[in-house]
Design a protein around this motif. Structure first.
Motif, PDB file in Angstrom:
ATOM      1  N   ARG A  62       0.834  -1.206   0.000  1.00 31.22           N
ATOM      2  CA  ARG A  62       0.000   0.000   0.000  1.00 31.22           C
ATOM      3  C   ARG A  62       0.864   1.250   0.000  1.00 31.22           C
ATOM      4  NH1 ARG A  62      -3.361  -3.249   3.234  1.00 31.22           N
ATOM      5  NH2 ARG A  62      -2.379  -2.539   5.147  1.00 31.22           N
ATOM      6  N   LEU A  63       1.935   1.243   0.799  1.00 32.71           N
ATOM      7  CA  LEU A  63       2.843   2.396   0.825  1.00 32.71           C
ATOM      8  C   LEU A  63       3.539   2.574  -0.522  1.00 32.71           C
ATOM      9  CD1 LEU A  63       4.453   1.988   4.383  1.00 32.71           C
ATOM     10  CD2 LEU A  63       2.801   3.710   3.642  1.00 32.71           C
ATOM     11  N   ALA A  64       3.989   1.462  -1.118  1.00 36.58           N
ATOM     12  CA  ALA A  64       4.661   1.543  -2.420  1.00 36.58           C
ATOM     13  C   ALA A  64       3.700   2.070  -3.484  1.00 36.58           C
ATOM     14  CB  ALA A  64       5.205   0.180  -2.815  1.00 36.58           C
ATOM     15  N   GLU A  65       2.456   1.602  -3.458  1.00 39.75           N
ATOM     16  CA  GLU A  65       1.466   2.090  -4.421  1.00 39.75           C
ATOM     17  C   GLU A  65       1.224   3.584  -4.231  1.00 39.75           C
ATOM     18  OE1 GLU A  65      -2.005  -0.324  -3.895  1.00 39.75           O
ATOM     19  OE2 GLU A  65      -1.193  -1.976  -5.092  1.00 39.75           O
ATOM     20  N   ALA A  66       1.166   4.034  -2.985  1.00 41.63           N
ATOM     21  CA  ALA A  66       0.969   5.462  -2.724  1.00 41.63           C
ATOM     22  C   ALA A  66       2.151   6.265  -3.273  1.00 41.63           C
ATOM     23  CB  ALA A  66       0.798   5.702  -1.226  1.00 41.63           C
ATOM     24  N   ARG A  67       3.383   5.770  -3.048  1.00 40.93           N
ATOM     25  CA  ARG A  67       4.563   6.473  -3.575  1.00 40.93           C
ATOM     26  C   ARG A  67       4.555   6.495  -5.099  1.00 40.93           C
ATOM     27  NH1 ARG A  67       8.509   3.206  -0.140  1.00 40.93           N
ATOM     28  NH2 ARG A  67       7.946   3.911   1.919  1.00 40.93           N
ATOM     29  N   ILE A  68       4.185   5.364  -5.692  1.00 37.17           N
ATOM     30  CA  ILE A  68       4.135   5.302  -7.155  1.00 37.17           C
ATOM     31  C   ILE A  68       3.094   6.275  -7.691  1.00 37.17           C
ATOM     32  CG2 ILE A  68       3.431   3.806  -9.080  1.00 37.17           C
ATOM     33  CD1 ILE A  68       4.830   1.499  -7.574  1.00 37.17           C
ATOM     34  N   ASP A  69       1.936   6.336  -7.039  1.00 31.65           N
ATOM     35  CA  ASP A  69       0.901   7.273  -7.473  1.00 31.65           C
ATOM     36  C   ASP A  69       1.391   8.713  -7.367  1.00 31.65           C
ATOM     37  OD1 ASP A  69      -0.802   5.196  -8.056  1.00 31.65           O
ATOM     38  OD2 ASP A  69      -1.932   5.343  -6.176  1.00 31.65           O
ATOM     39  N   GLU A  70       2.092   9.031  -6.262  1.00 31.19           N
ATOM     40  CA  GLU A  70       2.627  10.391  -6.099  1.00 31.19           C
ATOM     41  C   GLU A  70       3.652  10.701  -7.185  1.00 31.19           C
ATOM     42  OE1 GLU A  70       4.295  10.653  -2.185  1.00 31.19           O
ATOM     43  OE2 GLU A  70       2.358  10.354  -1.202  1.00 31.19           O
ATOM     44  N   ARG A  71       4.556   9.750  -7.440  1.00 34.18           N
ATOM     45  CA  ARG A  71       5.587   9.977  -8.453  1.00 34.18           C
ATOM     46  C   ARG A  71       4.972  10.074  -9.842  1.00 34.18           C
ATOM     47  NH1 ARG A  71      10.442   6.047  -6.270  1.00 34.18           N
ATOM     48  NH2 ARG A  71      10.894   7.291  -4.408  1.00 34.18           N
ATOM     49  N   LEU A  72       3.959   9.276 -10.092  1.00 36.20           N
ATOM     50  CA  LEU A  72       3.286   9.337 -11.384  1.00 36.20           C
ATOM     51  C   LEU A  72       2.628  10.699 -11.579  1.00 36.20           C
ATOM     52  CD1 LEU A  72       2.499   7.782 -13.949  1.00 36.20           C
ATOM     53  CD2 LEU A  72       0.476   6.988 -12.740  1.00 36.20           C
ATOM     54  N   ALA A  73       1.984  11.186 -10.527  1.00 36.00           N
ATOM     55  CA  ALA A  73       1.369  12.513 -10.610  1.00 36.00           C
ATOM     56  C   ALA A  73       2.436  13.579 -10.843  1.00 36.00           C
ATOM     57  CB  ALA A  73       0.581  12.807  -9.336  1.00 36.00           C
ATOM     58  N   THR A  74       3.577  13.439 -10.164  1.00 39.56           N
ATOM     59  CA  THR A  74       4.676  14.392 -10.355  1.00 39.56           C
ATOM     60  C   THR A  74       5.199  14.318 -11.784  1.00 39.56           C
ATOM     61  OG1 THR A  74       5.284  14.145  -8.025  1.00 39.56           O
ATOM     62  CG2 THR A  74       6.933  15.090  -9.485  1.00 39.56           C
ATOM     63  N   LEU A  75       5.365  13.102 -12.298  1.00 35.92           N
ATOM     64  CA  LEU A  75       5.849  12.939 -13.675  1.00 35.92           C
ATOM     65  C   LEU A  75       4.867  13.513 -14.695  1.00 35.92           C
ATOM     66  CD1 LEU A  75       7.430   9.370 -13.625  1.00 35.92           C
ATOM     67  CD2 LEU A  75       8.606  11.544 -13.932  1.00 35.92           C
ATOM     68  N   ILE A  76       3.584  13.303 -14.460  1.00 34.08           N
ATOM     69  CA  ILE A  76       2.577  13.846 -15.380  1.00 34.08           C
ATOM     70  C   ILE A  76       2.624  15.368 -15.364  1.00 34.08           C
ATOM     71  CG2 ILE A  76       0.078  14.082 -15.735  1.00 34.08           C
ATOM     72  CD1 ILE A  76      -0.166  11.129 -14.889  1.00 34.08           C
ATOM     73  N   ALA A  77       2.745  15.954 -14.172  1.00 32.30           N
ATOM     74  CA  ALA A  77       2.837  17.414 -14.078  1.00 32.30           C
ATOM     75  C   ALA A  77       4.109  17.913 -14.772  1.00 32.30           C
ATOM     76  CB  ALA A  77       2.820  17.843 -12.616  1.00 32.30           C
TER      77      ALA A  77
END
Length: 194
Positions: A91-106
């Motif tokens: 769950r923590l890894a998925e949250a980090r991946i989601d955050e990084r994905l959002a950062t990459l998209i931005a």
């Protein structure tokens, strides 16, 4: 003639009189069944081993079984803990991946905007240079185009008005003019639909 014999009256049937023996018989049968209920089991247990049945035949075996069950329960509890830890880590890894994905998209959006601005700026610069070359006399522009790489010169000549580009090409040496013409002619040769 004889007078008719008086009718004998039969006793009237009453529901309570004939049901009472049936109810008494049902109670008696139930009592017999209850008394005989455990006899079959007792006889079966008695004929099985010849000894009286016991609930705990071997206390040591029962204690060993209990210890084995407790050990297994501890192992299962340990596994549950490990699985719960892994699930939390996922769950923590998925949250980090989601955050990084959002950062990459931005960042990609910002980069796309920057590239669009740079492209439009570069396009404006090239358009300005094309206008400068078009306003030059062909004899003055020809030495500049001969000094350029043929691919680079072909890009400018392709964007110029045809009459201006022809005048510049006419003032180039035949070798340079030919190489630029070949590049200009072959630019869209590999494009789909041709």
């Amino acid at each position: 003639m004889k007078p008719p014999a008086p009718r004998t009256l039969r006793p009237r049937w009453r529901p309570g009189r004939s049901l009472l023996p049936l109810i008494a018989a049902a109670f008696a049968l139930a009592a017999v069944l209850r008394i005989g209920d455990g006899i079959g089991l007792a006889l079966a247990l008695d004929t099985r081993s010849g000894a009286s049945p016991t609930i705990c035949p071997d206390p040591a075996a029962n204690a060993a079984l209990l210890r084995a069950l407790e050990d297994r329960e501890q192992k299962l509890a340990l596994r549950e803990g490990i699985i719960a830890d892994r699930a939390q880590a996922l769950r923590l890894a998925e949250a980090r991946i989601d955050e990084r994905l959002a950062t990459l998209i931005a960042a990609e959006d910002a980069l796309s905007k920057t590239v669009a601005v740079a492209d439009s700026g570069a396009d404006a610069d090239v358009s300005r240079l094309v206008t400068v070359y078009e306003n030059m006399k062909p004899k003055e522009a020809a030495p500049l185009f001969e000094a350029m790489a043929p691919e680079f010169a072909a890009g400018f000549l392709a964007r110029m008005r045809p009459e201006q580009a022809a005048a510049v090409l006419a003032n180039l040496t035949p070798e340079v003019g030919y190489s630029i013409s070949v590049i200009m002619a072959g630019r869209n040769a590999g494009a789909p639909g041709r």
